[in-house]
Structures are given as C-alpha cells and as structure tokens.
Write an enzyme that holds these catalytic residues in place. Structure first.
Site, short mmCIF file in Angstrom:
data_model
loop_
_atom_site.label_atom_id
_atom_site.label_comp_id
_atom_site.label_asym_id
_atom_site.label_seq_id
_atom_site.Cartn_x
_atom_site.Cartn_y
_atom_site.Cartn_z
N GLU A 1 13.47 -7.84 3.59
CA GLU A 1 13.31 -8.79 2.42
C GLU A 1 11.79 -8.50 1.68
OE1 GLU A 1 14.91 -12.88 2.28
OE2 GLU A 1 12.82 -13.39 2.04
N SER B 1 2.13 7.28 4.54
CA SER B 1 2.82 8.13 5.68
C SER B 1 3.33 7.05 6.55
CB SER B 1 2.11 9.08 6.47
OG SER B 1 2.91 9.97 7.45
N ARG C 1 13.86 -10.67 7.87
CA ARG C 1 12.34 -10.96 6.74
C ARG C 1 11.56 -9.75 6.48
NH1 ARG C 1 15.98 -14.05 7.59
NH2 ARG C 1 15.67 -16.47 7.92
#
Lengths: 146, 146, 146, 146, 146, 146, 146, 146, 146, 146
Positions: free
Chosen positions: B90, B113, B87
C-alpha cells in the site's frame, strides 16, 4: 476543484517558481516527502498548512480547500510499471516474507501501520555511485485477541 | 535439495534451537535481514557464509549447497494478502509517484537499485506504542543516453 | 506540454520532414533507437540534446522542455498484442529461464541492468529473407550480501 | 519421460559433471544458449544432437527421446517476477513501440520472427563493471496483402 | 488522420454507397477479407491499392495515407465477448492442443505463420442450414537449432 | 478412468505403435483431426467408434468407456502461450471484427457454430516453404427475434 | 447513429411516454424481453419491426436504421457487480456442472444454444413474497463427430 | 469425508447402478436438478433426505453425513470454458441489463434471490431440433430504505 | 440527469450548505448511512423521500427524479485501493470462512442478505483512541431444497 | 504442524465432541468469533489460551504450538465465490464510498483498523425471518502529517 486539478495546479506552480520539495517543506515546517504527497493528492492538509502551501506556491484559495479534502487514494496499476516504482514493488515481493518474520520476531504478532506512518528520502554521496536511503517509520500495531 | 526444502530445514532448525535472526546474524557477521532472506531462499550465500549458517543451525552440507545456489525469485500473490506485507504494498501504491518525484529531484533521472541494495529493521521504543523503522539503502542508477 | 503531446508533435514533424530515426540520430550524434525512445517519451534528454532534436525537427522550445522532463514509464498492455512486440514478449517467456541460467553461469548471481543499458537494431541482408539483429547491452549488477 | 523430468535429469547431470553450457555447446557443435533451451525443454533436438547431449551428460536413451519431442512451450507468470527476467520484460514494455517503429522503418510492415530465430550471450569485461551483451537474430517476415 | 478515424470514414462510405466487401475486393483485385481488414485498420495497403480503395469509396487522399500506415494491432478484450468472435476463440481453446499435434505430425516442430498468412470466407448453401467455410492459409515456419 | 488418464494411455499407445492421426483416422473411417480431439478428451465417441479406436491402439475396454463419456472442456491459459496455438489466438484477435463483418454480410445476423462444426488440416507443398491449410466448417445459426 | 446513442434515445422516449416493455411488446407483436434487448442494442430488428418500434416511441428514421444494424455484443464486467445481475452469474457458477449433467443426461452430448434462443420473465404473486419466474428456451445442438 | 470425495462416490454409484437424476429424484420425492446439485456438493440435504439418497445409491452412512454438511460453494473459472456452461454465462452477459430492466419494471427495485430459489430442466421435442427449457424460480427481494 | 451527475450535484450542495449526513438523515427521518448511499447513487429513494432530500439540499426537481431511479450498482476496483475501504475488504478476506461457520452454526445453511439489509456507523469515544462501531443487519435467508 | 493441519485437527475434534464456537468461547473466556478465527488459523493465541483451547478440544500439545504461531493470512479468491462471503464483499463494494464518507465525517481523515479490531455475530429472532447482526469494532487511526 478536485484533487487531480489541484495536483496539476500545484505541480505547474512549483515548476514555474523553480522550487524543490526540500525548499517548500522547509519554508512551511513540514517534511519534503509529506508535502509532495499532499500536493500529489495522497494526503490531506490542515487548514493552516494548506494556506501555507498555497502562499509559497501562490495558489488560489480554492486550492487550499482541495488540499484540506480527505483523499480517496488510488493508483493506476496493481503491478507498477515505472522502473523506479517497480523496484520498490519488487522489494516488497522478494523480501515480504523476510520482513514479516524479522519484524514479528522483534515485536510480536502484528503489523507496521501505513497510516500512523512517515517516510524520508536521503542521499548518501559515494564516489562509487550515490545511494538512496529510504526510511519508513510506522507504529507497530499488535493484533489483540478478544 | 531445492530452495524450498532448504527453507523448511533451516526454519525448523532455527525454531528447535530457539535462535533469533539477530543472534544468527551476529554470530556469522551478517545483517539479520539478509540472513533471513538467504534462509527464505531469496538470496544466495558465498560458500564461506553458507558453511557458517549451517554450522550455527547444525545443518547438513547439502543445505550449504542449496544456500549457495542462485535463486529464482518469485512470490505467490501479485497483490499481497497478509496484512503486514499488504501495508508495504500500500505504501508503494499510495506514495509511489511521490517517492519518484522526490528521489529524482535529488538524484536526476534514474532509479534506486533493488539489487545493489540492503535493508534494516529497527525498533524504536515509545510509551505510546513502539515504532518499526525500516531502512532501504540502494545504489542510485542514472539512465544514460546512448 | 506533457510527454504525450510532445510525442504527437515530434512524430508529426518527423513525418512531415520525411526524416528517418537513422538520419535524426546521425545529425545529433546519438543512436537512432535512443532518439526514437526519447521522442516516444520513454527517456529524458539533456538540455543540449533536447535543443538539437527540436532544431532538426523544427519544434517549439516547449517541446525541448518536455524532452528534458523525467518520464513516468508505462505501457498499455501487460501482455502486448501487436505482433511485432508480442514476439519479443514471447522470447522473454520462452527463453527467460535459459537466459537467466546462461548469464548467471557467466557472471554470477545478479542481473543485466535495464537502466545502465543501450540497444541497437541492425539489418542483415540475406537473399533467403533479411534478418533483424537486435542487440541489448546492459551493465551486469551483482547481488551483494550485507 | 516428459520434458519436466528430462530437465531435472539433465540439470542434475550437468551439476554433477561440473560442465558449463559453453563447454557442452562446444563439445556438440551447437550454441550454448540453444543447448540450454533444449535441456530446459523449450526446443526439440534432432536425433543426432539428442544423442550427443546424452553422451556428454551420460544420460539414458529415454532422455534422448524426450529431447527429440516437440515441446509445448509455456511459462509460469504472465508478468515475470525473477528480477533478471523481469528486466527483459521491462525492456519490451518500455521500448516496444520504439523498436517497432525503428524496425519497420528499416524493413517495412512486418515482424521479427521468434521461430526462425537465434540468440547469443556475451560478456564485455569493463573495469567499471562488466556488461552483458545479448544478441537476438530473427528473420524479418513481411505482411503480405492477398 | 489515424487508423480509427480512417475506419469510421471508410465504413460510413461503404454503407452510403451500399457496397459489399465482395464487390470492393473484386473491383480492386484483392480478397474481400483482406480489404475489410485493411479498412478496419489491421493491415497496411501499398500506395497503389490504397488509392484504389479510396477511389471506389470516394474518400479523400489523407485516407489513402492512413491506409498505407503500418498499424499497431490491438484488440479490446483478451477473451472476446461478441458471440461470433467468441466461438472462434472457443475453437482455439478446445482444439488448440489437437491442432498443434496434427500440424506438427505433418510438418515437424514449428508453427503456422499468422504474418505470411491469408484467409477466406465461403458460404456452403445447405437446405438444413447454410454453413460457413473459413479457410486459413499460413506458411509453415520450422524452428531451427543454432 | 477419467479423460486425463485416457489421454495419457492413448497417446502412449499411439507413440508405441508409431501410428499417425492420419492412419488411425483412415482405419476407423473418421477424420484425423476429430480422432485426435477425441483422444485428447475434447470430444465424445459413439460406443462403436470408441471400440474401433481401442482396437487400433490395443487399449483396454475401460478406455472405450472413457472415450464415450461427455467431456467437460477446459484449457489452461485464457491467453495461450505455446507459439503455435498463440498464432491462432492472434488471428482471432487481429481479424475478429473483420471476420464478423464479412460473415454477417454474407449470412445476416448470427454466428458460425463451434458445435455443429468440423475442421481439417492440409499441407500445401511449396518450394518457397510449405503452407498449412486449416479449414473450419460450421453451421450458420441466425439470431431469431421472438 | 451508433447503438449507444440509439439506446439513450429509445430509453429516454420510453420514460417520456411512460410505456412499459410489456406495452411496447404487445403493441408491436413481440415479446417484452426481446424488445428490451433490441432497444438496449443487444439484438437487431428487421426493418419492419424497427419501424414499428420507432412509431410507438416516436423516434426518427435513423433510429430505425440503428435498430436494424447487427450489434457487436459486449458487456462491461467479466464478473458482473450489480446485485441483480450477479445473482444470475452466481447461479451459473454454483449450478453450472449440475445443469450440464442434467441437460446432457436428457439430450446427449451437446449444448443449449444461446443464439436460437428466447427468454421470458413472469411474476408469480405470493403472499409470502412474489417470485420471479425466468424461462430460458434454447435449441439443443448436438456435437457431431466428423 | 469431504464434499469432493462424496461427489466422486455418489457419481460412481449412480453410473454403476445406471440411474438417472430423474429416477433418483422421483424415488426420493425431490426435483432431479436439486438432487444433482446436492450430489455435486453444491447444496446440503436434511438428514432424512441424505439417508434416502444413500439408500437409493447404496452408499455408506458417512456419505449421508457429507450430504448434510453445509457446502462452501466455489467454481473453477471466473469465466466458464465448457461450451454448455459458457452459453449460460453469455446469456447473463448479453441480456443482463435487459433482464434487470424488465424484472425491476415488474417488481420494483430489488433482486431475484439465488438462495430462496429453484430450477428445472425440461425437454421440448421438436422435429426441427429438440429444445431445452430451463426455468429459474427465485423469490423477489425488494431493497428497503432504513 | 444520471446518477453520476446527481451525485456531484448533491455532494456539492451538501458541502455548500455545510450539512452532515447525520443532520440530513435526522431532518428527513432516515438513517445517515442510507441517505449517504442514496446520494452516492447506490440506492433508490421513494418519491416522498427524494423530494425531502432535494428540499434539504435545495436541489432541482430533476435531481429528485434521479434519486428515484433504480441504480445499476458498480464499483471501480475489484480489490479496493483506498486504505479505509481496503481494511473492510481485508476483514472479509481474513474472516470470511470464520464468519460463515459462526453464522451457519447459529442459523443453519443460508446467507445474510445484502438486500434486506441495513447498516449503522457509531463512534465510541475512548481516551486511548476512539473506536468505529460498524453494525450490519441483514435478514437470514435459508437455502431451501426443492 | 502447520496452520492447515492444525485447522483440520481442531475442526474434526469440534465435530466429534459436538461443541459450538459459542460453547468453546464461553468455556475459555474468549469471544466465539475470535476462537473460530484462531482455530481457522487466522489469529495467533497466547500460550495460555492455546492450552485452554487444546484442553477443551482434547488436542495434542503440538496443536497448541501451532495455535501460538503467527499466521501468514491469505485467502483463495480475490473476489469470493461462496454466496455468504460474497454478500459481505458486495456490501464493501456497494457501500464502500458511503462508509468512507460517513466515517470520515465523524472521525476526520483516517481509517478503521482491521488489526486493533474485534467482531461479533448475533441473532435477532423475528417471526418474519431471523436477522443476522454483525458488529465490527475497530480503533480509528488518524493519518498524521509529518
């Protein structure tokens, strides 16, 4: 008009009108990240919101129809290359197991939803160098035995 | 002792002593996510902190040496498979371009960063379903022309 | 005008005017490698520098706008195929662990930034065959515990 | 003894004797990066140098034999994952076309050799953050028509 | 005119004039394999040779300019599919380790250059079936310690 | 005994007895490249030849049985990483189309067999740097219509 | 006219004239599978056969030239996706080792040629469901020691 | 006992008893290809057949149990490397579209089953070189609308 | 007209006429999932059904011809990216072995056909959140020994 | 005890006691598919259920602890190879877009959860061949704007 054409149209309009996502979001009452994602074609807007976006960016009605369409989400590179996006991928790779353990210790067996989900970008000013604060907020979904 | 053996030793000790990352973090004065990442072998600890972790988890001195070692960070799957970690991947895929645009609009050309970086997991209780709040905090690094 | 069109325009102009990156860099006060990277669409220029590049190469104002845009960096092949570029990839593969160890021995746990970064190409003339001297200069970023 | 066992033996000895690559290199009259690469199993040593390395690190003669063997060079990940090594890969991806153009403008059609090649790591101290200076030095090989 | 257009132009001209690579090579004093590789866009020609190729194939001056350009070499499939080319790939896979051992036994630690390199195709007539004789000739480059 | 164990046994024996492939080949009346490929497990030997190889290298009879077995040929990396082997892969990539065209111009539609096939490595001494001469000899197989 | 255009032209003509591969094959004296493969651009035809195909399908002379050209064979997906073609791939995956063993037991060490090769499709009518009979016929090529 | 151990046991027994698949198949009344595939672990045997195979090869009862188990079919390389198996893969790649068209012209829209399926290997003796005849026989399954 | 153009035509007509798959399915007597799959180009229709679809959607006769054509089925991403489709892929990954075991325990060694197959989507209304009921119905095909 | 060892223990016990998933599920009051998935290590059990599973299968208490652990879900092959599992993957590939469209037409923009999810396998007896009925039941999760 498909999502790709819609995206080109909206980004061009935004550049022409010199508006920021912050300003567009404020003027239509939505978060800047969400507005950007909808204009990039990665979320669908309700008819009402679609109309507002088109009004702010002076776009044609067919752009509103495209904003309402349910997107097929896809991305070009399984491993992203742009440095900004790669750093986020790297965080998932380096800290994935850590996050899984810490989240499941707090919530039990389950996941953080990427659907019932929102995100926010903030700037923390700092004389040693400003910092990006990225907040992900997702509903916890427990696995259920059946 | 390599990082892998260290990780097995520390996770077993944590289970045996029934401690949470929250508790370990608090008792040594570090964030729970960072402590977990160090015990998973994804960050190095200073000698002082390594000793504290070993004290809380009653581990041998050679575990402390392993905690101090600079890790070679790697992960198994270019595209993660565990649903919780997928997830997050995604989110990077679906919202990568959006985040890039919103961040660079606020900060200029550059990146967030992943090294000068920290992370936090919080729980928002909600009768309709608790929510995970994941906060990423990274220094903004501007590209410089030369 | 997107970065790709900008690149074609600028490379064509450079060929037509028979200028080298060395000469363009000198005339606008920037390093030749950086100028080339900006014209290839891999770095953004400040308005001032963008204007200078366009002046030297006699390009239209919209090219300057394209030079100022923040690029989405991407490359075609995960493993490069052109022999010159592959040799650089091979160096990273063969000597990656070595460099990591030598750098971290000198600097501690952290990385060499590819953002706060510059590069230089020099020619060492040698009767047995000239040599390429490639210098990479990046800020060291230490990991921080939190 | 194969290269992998040799590497473990030599890295363990180096840690035990608390020597740096800098110190080992100096004491045998070779560059620190090259010494590290040979101990990592990525270069072969002459019998004379192999003996010296073994003397400094108090290793058995069979380690010297392993140091002399011609290595089969390989690396684990086509796209590196460790952040320090990935940054170098990213530099090749982002600046590959740029470097090809700048080098070939200076030298003609050909490549920088990764075989007739050396490398150096230096530290530039800087109050705003130290910098890594990485120098690659390779013979230019021109393509020849035939 | 880019290398792709150049290639289409030259192959069409060669077909129209019913010339073989053998004949073109002979008439301009170069090897047939090299001439073919230059016309396919995989090598650059000197101005003099480029002019000769264009003369034999009756091509426009801009084709000569394209022949002189330094190519970015790339190929479509990491694992070739055409049966003739796959057989060569298979030879490298099946006999790679063998060749490495035999060559390095004869020459020491190093490689056969693919840059300072030439190739030849010959036909051995044989009543039981003709044979292809493919000869690769590359400079040996020794690794050097530094 | 499988091919892998056979290979380790034979390579160790060869090192112990300080023999070259050249010498082994000569003493059993076969080519050095073929002998190496059989000992690497990439070709099967006739009972007679297997016995001879075992005699020269003083190996047990079960090694001869392993030499006679028909190998399942496989290699580790679809794209080779060792520099010597990669250069051969690069030649196939860069010159694949060229070779296909030149061979088929000479022989008609078909392929060079990698089965009815032999190979040879020679050294051309040259004061400017020795050269590797690699000769591939394969039967031409024409496609037949049916 | 390239092979792709030729294929579109011939398949369109075949549909327009409502001919089957069976009928075309019979009328020109070739096997239906071969004729289909040639029209799909995966085999070259002799001038005589090319003319016959063009006559049956009423195609222009330039189509005949395209039929005579030697094809560069390639396919879209390393792992086929169309269910009919995937089933064939699956057979190779599931039964590959089995077939290798059975064939080599019968013929010795070597391969079944895919070049000196033909194929046939037959229909076995069966009340419980018709069956496809697919026959592959390839010359056995023995490996030869050298 | 898992399928892998079963396979090693059965192949070793077959070698020891110097039996061919042909002979084993005949003695138990099954096809040689099927028997080989079951011993390789790619098909399950009925209790009766499993017992017969174990009798012929003098294997323990637990081998029979392993022969009866339903296999999880898998293969090592998505693109096979062994030359004999690759040639079969190549046939599927080169002729996949052709076979689809010819089969569906004869049978309608559907596939040839790889489950309700059998296979046979025959040898055609020929003075110009023996030929392998490979016959695949699969039930045709039509797609049904619903 | 190919399947892609047919798909665009039919989806545009469906949107213009504001029909649902449910309604189209009902009016032509087929299941809504099947109708959608045929209009997406993933199944072929009989002439009769093709005509009905075209009538409901007021499409030209050539669209009917395209609906009757036997499709070459393919999909863009080996690992799907759209979240809805990825969740289905994840189910196959997570529960693949489980399903294989449960199905084969009930049916014996074999598979569930994806050809002699149908599918259905239903909505279960639920105040805590509606549920999707997805039903797959495939013929069981037993492996047969031969 | 990790999930892998747990799985081996439980599958062996199930075989020894000749129990089906159906029977185990019934005796502990859970669905057979879910029980199988938990024993395969793809779901975690509550302490109560874990104890029941261990009682039925006569397993040690440490197996119960392993059943309660939250699994890291992973699978071996991005594209499954076992024919039964591949057919499910094929369904997702072939019908993915269709299902997305049909589901979103019924439910709006969102997904079917694979977490708040259950599954069932049924057998439909049929003289023409039994059929597998696979039912997936997942909560619909709508995307929300924010």
């Amino acid at each position: 008009m498909d999502k790709l054409e819609m995206r080109h149209t909206l980004l061009a309009a935004k550049a022409r009108k010199k508006l920021t996502w912050e300003e567009i979001g404020k003027s239509i009452g939505m978060s800047p990240v969400w507005v950007a994602s909808a204009c990039y074609g990665m979320n669908s807007a309700t008819p009402d919101v679609a109309k507002k976006i088109c009004k702010v960016l002076e776009a044609e009605p067919e752009v509103a129809t495209a904003l309402e369409a349910f997107p097929t989400k896809a991305w070009d590179e399984a491993i992203p290359q742009d440095p900004l996006i790669y750093r986020l991928y790297e965080v998932v790779g380096v800290y994935g197991d850590t996050l899984k353990d810490v989240i499941q210790e707090k919530f039990g067996d389950g996941i953080m939803s990427a659907i019932d989900f929102s995100m926010e970008v903030d700037k923390i000013e700092d004389p040693k160098g400003d910092r990006v604060l990225l907040t992900l907020n997702g509903k916890f979904l427990p696995y259920k035995a059946w």
